[in-house]
Design a protein around this motif. Structure first.
Motif, short mmCIF file in Angstrom:
data_model
loop_
_atom_site.label_atom_id
_atom_site.label_comp_id
_atom_site.label_asym_id
_atom_site.label_seq_id
_atom_site.Cartn_x
_atom_site.Cartn_y
_atom_site.Cartn_z
N GLU A 10 0.83 -1.21 0.00
CA GLU A 10 0.00 0.00 0.00
C GLU A 10 0.87 1.26 0.00
O GLU A 10 0.55 2.25 -0.65
CB GLU A 10 -0.92 0.00 1.23
N TRP A 11 1.95 1.20 0.75
CA TRP A 11 2.87 2.33 0.82
C TRP A 11 3.53 2.58 -0.53
O TRP A 11 3.61 3.72 -0.99
CB TRP A 11 3.93 2.05 1.89
N HIS A 12 3.98 1.53 -1.19
CA HIS A 12 4.57 1.68 -2.52
C HIS A 12 3.54 2.22 -3.51
O HIS A 12 3.87 3.04 -4.38
CB HIS A 12 5.12 0.34 -3.01
N GLY A 53 2.23 1.23 -13.97
CA GLY A 53 1.45 1.06 -12.75
C GLY A 53 2.16 0.22 -11.71
O GLY A 53 1.56 -0.21 -10.72
N SER A 54 3.47 0.00 -11.88
CA SER A 54 4.25 -0.80 -10.94
C SER A 54 5.44 0.00 -10.43
O SER A 54 6.04 0.76 -11.20
CB SER A 54 4.76 -2.08 -11.62
N PRO A 55 5.80 -0.17 -9.15
CA PRO A 55 6.96 0.55 -8.61
C PRO A 55 8.25 0.14 -9.32
O PRO A 55 8.41 -1.02 -9.70
CB PRO A 55 7.00 0.12 -7.14
N ALA A 56 9.13 1.11 -9.50
CA ALA A 56 10.43 0.81 -10.10
C ALA A 56 11.22 -0.08 -9.15
O ALA A 56 11.10 0.02 -7.92
CB ALA A 56 11.21 2.10 -10.37
N GLN A 88 5.03 7.40 14.35
CA GLN A 88 5.39 6.96 13.01
C GLN A 88 4.29 7.32 12.01
O GLN A 88 3.11 7.26 12.32
CB GLN A 88 5.68 5.47 13.00
N VAL A 89 4.72 7.66 10.81
CA VAL A 89 3.79 8.01 9.74
C VAL A 89 4.35 7.46 8.44
O VAL A 89 5.57 7.45 8.23
CB VAL A 89 3.60 9.55 9.67
N ALA A 90 3.48 6.99 7.55
CA ALA A 90 3.95 6.34 6.33
C ALA A 90 4.23 7.33 5.21
O ALA A 90 5.27 7.28 4.57
CB ALA A 90 2.93 5.30 5.87
N PHE A 91 3.29 8.24 4.96
CA PHE A 91 3.45 9.13 3.81
C PHE A 91 2.64 10.40 4.05
O PHE A 91 1.49 10.33 4.49
CB PHE A 91 2.98 8.44 2.53
N VAL A 92 3.26 11.53 3.72
CA VAL A 92 2.59 12.82 3.82
C VAL A 92 2.69 13.51 2.46
O VAL A 92 3.79 13.75 1.95
CB VAL A 92 3.24 13.72 4.89
N GLY A 101 5.52 13.97 -2.22
CA GLY A 101 5.29 13.77 -0.79
C GLY A 101 6.55 13.31 -0.09
O GLY A 101 7.65 13.36 -0.66
N ALA A 102 6.40 12.87 1.15
CA ALA A 102 7.56 12.47 1.95
C ALA A 102 7.16 11.38 2.94
O ALA A 102 5.99 11.28 3.33
CB ALA A 102 8.12 13.68 2.71
N SER A 103 8.16 10.61 3.34
CA SER A 103 7.96 9.55 4.34
C SER A 103 8.97 9.74 5.46
O SER A 103 9.99 9.05 5.53
CB SER A 103 8.13 8.17 3.70
N PRO A 104 8.73 10.69 6.35
CA PRO A 104 9.65 10.89 7.48
C PRO A 104 9.66 9.68 8.39
O PRO A 104 8.70 8.90 8.41
CB PRO A 104 9.09 12.13 8.18
N ASP A 105 10.72 9.52 9.15
CA ASP A 105 10.83 8.38 10.05
C ASP A 105 10.08 8.60 11.35
O ASP A 105 10.02 7.69 12.19
CB ASP A 105 12.31 8.08 10.34
N GLY A 106 9.50 9.79 11.51
CA GLY A 106 8.68 10.02 12.69
C GLY A 106 8.31 11.48 12.86
O GLY A 106 8.99 12.37 12.36
N LEU A 107 7.20 11.70 13.56
CA LEU A 107 6.79 13.04 13.96
C LEU A 107 7.17 13.21 15.42
O LEU A 107 6.93 12.32 16.24
CB LEU A 107 5.27 13.21 13.79
N VAL A 108 7.76 14.36 15.75
CA VAL A 108 8.25 14.60 17.11
C VAL A 108 7.58 15.86 17.67
O VAL A 108 7.67 16.93 17.07
CB VAL A 108 9.78 14.77 17.13
N ASP A 109 6.91 15.69 18.80
CA ASP A 109 6.23 16.82 19.45
C ASP A 109 5.30 17.52 18.45
O ASP A 109 4.72 16.87 17.59
CB ASP A 109 7.27 17.78 20.04
N VAL A 110 5.21 18.83 18.53
CA VAL A 110 4.28 19.57 17.67
C VAL A 110 4.95 20.03 16.38
O VAL A 110 4.33 20.05 15.32
CB VAL A 110 3.72 20.80 18.42
N ASP A 111 6.24 20.36 16.45
CA ASP A 111 6.90 21.02 15.33
C ASP A 111 8.01 20.21 14.69
O ASP A 111 8.64 20.68 13.73
CB ASP A 111 7.50 22.35 15.80
#
Length: 220
Positions: A10-12, A53-56, A88-92, A101-111
């Protein structure tokens, strides 16, 4: 923000054909004579993803697999170091630029955000000696901030093979709105090129198929 897990099918799928943070450095890469080969290669990958329609296919080796395995432990170490929790978040998706978009390795606090690297030992040692975030990752982190609207990103390099005092490196990178604006212009131009080539290919090789039967009848 999506609650799916990074690395899943799903992420890909949600990243298919889109410019992602880890590849923005390729988008802006240039040589003295113009755009770099890595930029052209990345464009080709996105064009292929959109047409098939397929990931590289992505290159992977034992070192990369090891790094992925160590990431959860690196995240726990960071949480202890900063005395905080990481979400943790998969995709923004980018708030304005479609197909990015982006796939950070985590959200920390508010900012904040978290970007984790678990590299080969010699690379980690180089980071320890330089005492700074490798420049090739700054672009990635800036794009993550562009997509999430967050104000800073903590870069972590982690290697549990070293003595305990040398295993963990962390530096904070603050949002640079001027740099982000420049990156956004580059990504928009790049995506327009990709879209144009996809449209051109379809016009050249898909539409003539509809005319093929008529041509065959005329030839007969």
């Amino acid at each position: 923000m999506d609650d799916m897990v990074q690395g899943t099918a799903e992420w890909h799928a949600i990243r298919l054909g889109k410019v992602t943070a880890s590849r923005v450095a390729d988008v802006i890469a240039k040589t003295k004579s113009g755009p770099s080969a890595s930029r052209a290669k990345y464009a080709g990958e996105l064009i292929a993803e959109r047409l098939t329609g397929s990931p590289a296919e992505r290159f992977s080796n034992a070192a990369m697999a090891w790094g992925t395995e160590q990431e959860p432990e690196a995240r726990k170490t960071y949480e202890f170091y900063r005395d905080t929790d990481v979400v943790q978040v998969a995709f923004v998706s980018h708030p304005v630029i479609g197909d990015s978009g982006a796939s950070p390795d985590g959200l920390v606090d508010v900012d904040g955000l978290l970007e984790i690297k678990c590299p080969e030992t010699h690379t980690h040692i180089e980071t320890l000696l330089n005492k700074e975030v490798p420049s090739k990752y700054v672009t990635q982190m800036m794009w993550q901030m562009a997509c999430t609207g967050r104000k800073w990103c903590d870069f972590v390099s982690y290697d549990p093979r070293l003595p305990e005092s040398m295993r963990f490196f962390c530096r904070r990178v603050h949002r640079d709105d001027a740099l982000i604006a420049d990156l956004e212009k580059e990504v928009v131009a790049f995506l327009n090129e990709v879209r144009g080539k996809v449209i051109g290919l379809r016009r050249l090789y898909e539409e003539p198929k509809a005319d093929a039967p008529a041509e065959l009848l005329m030839a007969g």
